[in-house]
Scaffold this active site. Structure first.
Site, PDB file in Angstrom:
ATOM      1  N   SER A 111      49.066  31.588 -22.397  1.00 35.73           N
ATOM      2  CA  SER A 111      50.171  31.881 -21.482  1.00 35.73           C
ATOM      3  C   SER A 111      51.091  32.935 -22.082  1.00 35.73           C
ATOM      4  O   SER A 111      51.073  33.184 -23.293  1.00 35.73           O
ATOM      5  CB  SER A 111      50.975  30.610 -21.221  1.00 35.73           C
ATOM      6  OG  SER A 111      51.661  30.229 -22.412  1.00 35.73           O
ATOM      7  N   ASP A 162      46.680  34.323 -19.327  1.00 34.35           N
ATOM      8  CA  ASP A 162      47.035  33.568 -18.129  1.00 34.35           C
ATOM      9  C   ASP A 162      48.393  34.041 -17.609  1.00 34.35           C
ATOM     10  O   ASP A 162      49.367  34.099 -18.362  1.00 34.35           O
ATOM     11  CB  ASP A 162      47.087  32.080 -18.475  1.00 34.35           C
ATOM     12  CG  ASP A 162      47.154  31.195 -17.245  1.00 34.35           C
ATOM     13  OD1 ASP A 162      46.633  31.599 -16.194  1.00 34.35           O
ATOM     14  OD2 ASP A 162      47.725  30.091 -17.352  1.00 34.35           O
ATOM     15  N   ASP A 189      49.396  38.778 -12.478  1.00 34.37           N
ATOM     16  CA  ASP A 189      49.971  37.907 -11.457  1.00 34.37           C
ATOM     17  C   ASP A 189      51.048  38.660 -10.682  1.00 34.37           C
ATOM     18  O   ASP A 189      52.205  38.722 -11.074  1.00 34.37           O
ATOM     19  CB  ASP A 189      50.560  36.660 -12.112  1.00 34.37           C
ATOM     20  CG  ASP A 189      51.082  35.656 -11.086  1.00 34.37           C
ATOM     21  OD1 ASP A 189      51.034  35.967  -9.870  1.00 34.37           O
ATOM     22  OD2 ASP A 189      51.534  34.577 -11.493  1.00 34.37           O
ATOM     23  N   HIS A 203      51.651  24.162  -9.515  1.00 26.54           N
ATOM     24  CA  HIS A 203      52.115  24.035 -10.896  1.00 26.54           C
ATOM     25  C   HIS A 203      53.194  22.955 -10.976  1.00 26.54           C
ATOM     26  O   HIS A 203      53.879  22.675 -10.006  1.00 26.54           O
ATOM     27  CB  HIS A 203      52.689  25.365 -11.388  1.00 26.54           C
ATOM     28  CG  HIS A 203      51.676  26.455 -11.470  1.00 26.54           C
ATOM     29  ND1 HIS A 203      50.598  26.410 -12.300  1.00 26.54           N
ATOM     30  CD2 HIS A 203      51.586  27.644 -10.815  1.00 26.54           C
ATOM     31  CE1 HIS A 203      49.879  27.508 -12.162  1.00 26.54           C
ATOM     32  NE2 HIS A 203      50.453  28.269 -11.265  1.00 26.54           N
ATOM     33  N   GLY A 204      53.337  22.367 -12.172  1.00 25.77           N
ATOM     34  CA  GLY A 204      54.393  21.382 -12.361  1.00 25.77           C
ATOM     35  C   GLY A 204      53.868  19.961 -12.337  1.00 25.77           C
ATOM     36  O   GLY A 204      52.664  19.708 -12.327  1.00 25.77           O
ATOM     37  N   ALA A 230      45.702  22.339 -11.319  1.00 29.06           N
ATOM     38  CA  ALA A 230      44.702  21.349 -10.894  1.00 29.06           C
ATOM     39  C   ALA A 230      44.653  20.112 -11.776  1.00 29.06           C
ATOM     40  O   ALA A 230      43.686  19.353 -11.723  1.00 29.06           O
ATOM     41  CB  ALA A 230      43.324  22.010 -10.838  1.00 29.06           C
ATOM     42  N   SER A 231      45.675  19.872 -12.587  1.00 32.27           N
ATOM     43  CA  SER A 231      45.678  18.678 -13.439  1.00 32.27           C
ATOM     44  C   SER A 231      45.820  17.403 -12.605  1.00 32.27           C
ATOM     45  O   SER A 231      46.431  17.403 -11.528  1.00 32.27           O
ATOM     46  CB  SER A 231      46.822  18.747 -14.453  1.00 32.27           C
ATOM     47  OG  SER A 231      46.543  19.696 -15.467  1.00 32.27           O
ATOM     48  N   ASN A 287      41.877  25.842 -13.779  1.00 24.64           N
ATOM     49  CA  ASN A 287      42.839  25.844 -14.879  1.00 24.64           C
ATOM     50  C   ASN A 287      43.424  24.456 -15.100  1.00 24.64           C
ATOM     51  O   ASN A 287      43.865  23.805 -14.148  1.00 24.64           O
ATOM     52  CB  ASN A 287      43.988  26.803 -14.575  1.00 24.64           C
ATOM     53  CG  ASN A 287      43.594  28.261 -14.701  1.00 24.64           C
ATOM     54  OD1 ASN A 287      42.428  28.612 -14.658  1.00 24.64           O
ATOM     55  ND2 ASN A 287      44.588  29.118 -14.851  1.00 24.64           N
TER      56      ASN A 287
END
Length: 324
Positions: free
Chosen positions: A56, A93, A115, A191-192, A229-230, A270
């Site tokens: 990152s 990333d 991005d 995200h988050g 995608a966690s 990811n």
């Protein structure tokens, strides 16, 4: 300056072609510590899985592009010294500027993400096209993003949330005009800690597979990427809260949905939060049980084993084991 091939890396082109053809996703794991990095290498060696290592902007500000590339080289050397040949890519990333992407390429990254998703459509195209032209001269593959992931769960207006999804027609135009090698799209991940918004009954909706299918119909064979995608295992949330932390309102993506997307043509998934939250939970527990500890190795060495189990499981979710 180094070229990524000197450091033992590959770019993502062949990885994605094989993944698309065989119906799995290449795991892309974010790492922020040596223990996490070693756990990733442990897992891909055990599962014989290709891997994309995510760095990152915060990490390269902390360690620098050259050190990151050299760290990854050490992991690749370990793989080769064990007589294995596992495809490894080092990926920038969420590169936010053209110069960040140039720096990553010059110091040995084999893959970069530019991005421009927060920019107007034409500006995103212009920035991505410029980055692609530079990266391709060096054999580096480029990921771009279209649609907005962050903040989707914060909107109280359904029509506002709807606008955050990727428009398939725009995705088709974007791919054709920019020449990017893969595209991160928004189909409901986020995200988050709140990655998907439950309905009033607490049920989690499915990802927007219809959007994914439409994009794939318009650009057949093109590699699609999922961010945010966690799964966010509630065991680790409970552990953090039990040992002095305070986390509320979490909702991860059900892993069966990631498996389905991987079989439908998503070539890269990811994972960041699942690695962070498990290591943090374990660290809090160990420190609470050892309040007089002054050596960080009391938890770092144990985190490696825990993280290895997390990544072994994620490889199974994406279906990338034994895909060399």
């Amino acid at each position: 300056m180094y070229h990524y091939t000197e450091l033992g890396q590959v770019n993502t082109k062949d990885m994605f072609q094989k993944a698309y053809k065989e119906g799995y996703a290449v795991p892309a794991f974010n790492f922020v510590s040596i223990e996490q990095f070693n756990a990733i290498i442990d897992a891909v060696m055990e599962k014989h899985s290709p891997v994309i290592l995510l760095a990152s902007p915060n990490l390269h500000r902390q360690l620098g592009f050259e050190m990151l590339a050299r760290i990854v080289q050490s992991g690749i050397d370990r793989i080769h010294n064990c007589g294995m040949d596992i495809p490894v890519a080092l990926h920038l990333d969420h590169g936010m500027t053209f110069q960040q992407c140039v720096d990553a390429v010059e110091f040995g990254f084999s893959s970069i993400m530019i991005d421009g998703s927060a920019l107007p459509f034409e500006e995103n195209i212009a920035l991505t096209e410029k980055t692609v032209a530079y990266a391709h001269r060096h054999g580096v593959t480029v990921e771009a993003e279209l649609g907005v992931l962050s903040g989707a769960e914060e909107s109280g207006e359904e029509e506002q949330a709807e606008s955050l999804y990727t428009d398939p027609a725009m995705a088709e135009e974007f791919v054709k005009r920019t020449g990017c090698d893969s595209l991160a799209i928004s189909i409901g991940t986020c995200h988050g800690l709140v990655k998907i918004k439950p309905d009033p009954n607490g049920n989690l909706p499915e990802l927007r597979y219809d959007i994914l299918e439409d994009v794939m119909r318009r650009v057949p064979g093109f590699p699609i990427v999922l961010h945010g995608a966690s799964a966010i295992d509630p065991r680790f949330v409970d552990m953090i809260n039990a040992y002095g932390g305070h986390i509320e309102a979490v909702a991860g993506i059900p892993e069966e949905q990631i498996t389905k997307a991987s079989r439908m043509g998503v070539c890269k998934v990811n994972i960041a939060t699942d690695g962070w939250i498990s290591a943090l939970a374990n660290t809090r527990k160990i420190l609470a049980e050892n309040p007089g500890a002054i050596d960080s190795r009391i938890f770092t060495l144990k985190n490696r084993d825990l993280l290895r189990e997390v990544y072994l499981h994620k490889i199974d979710v994406m279906g990338s084991a034994d895909r060399l």
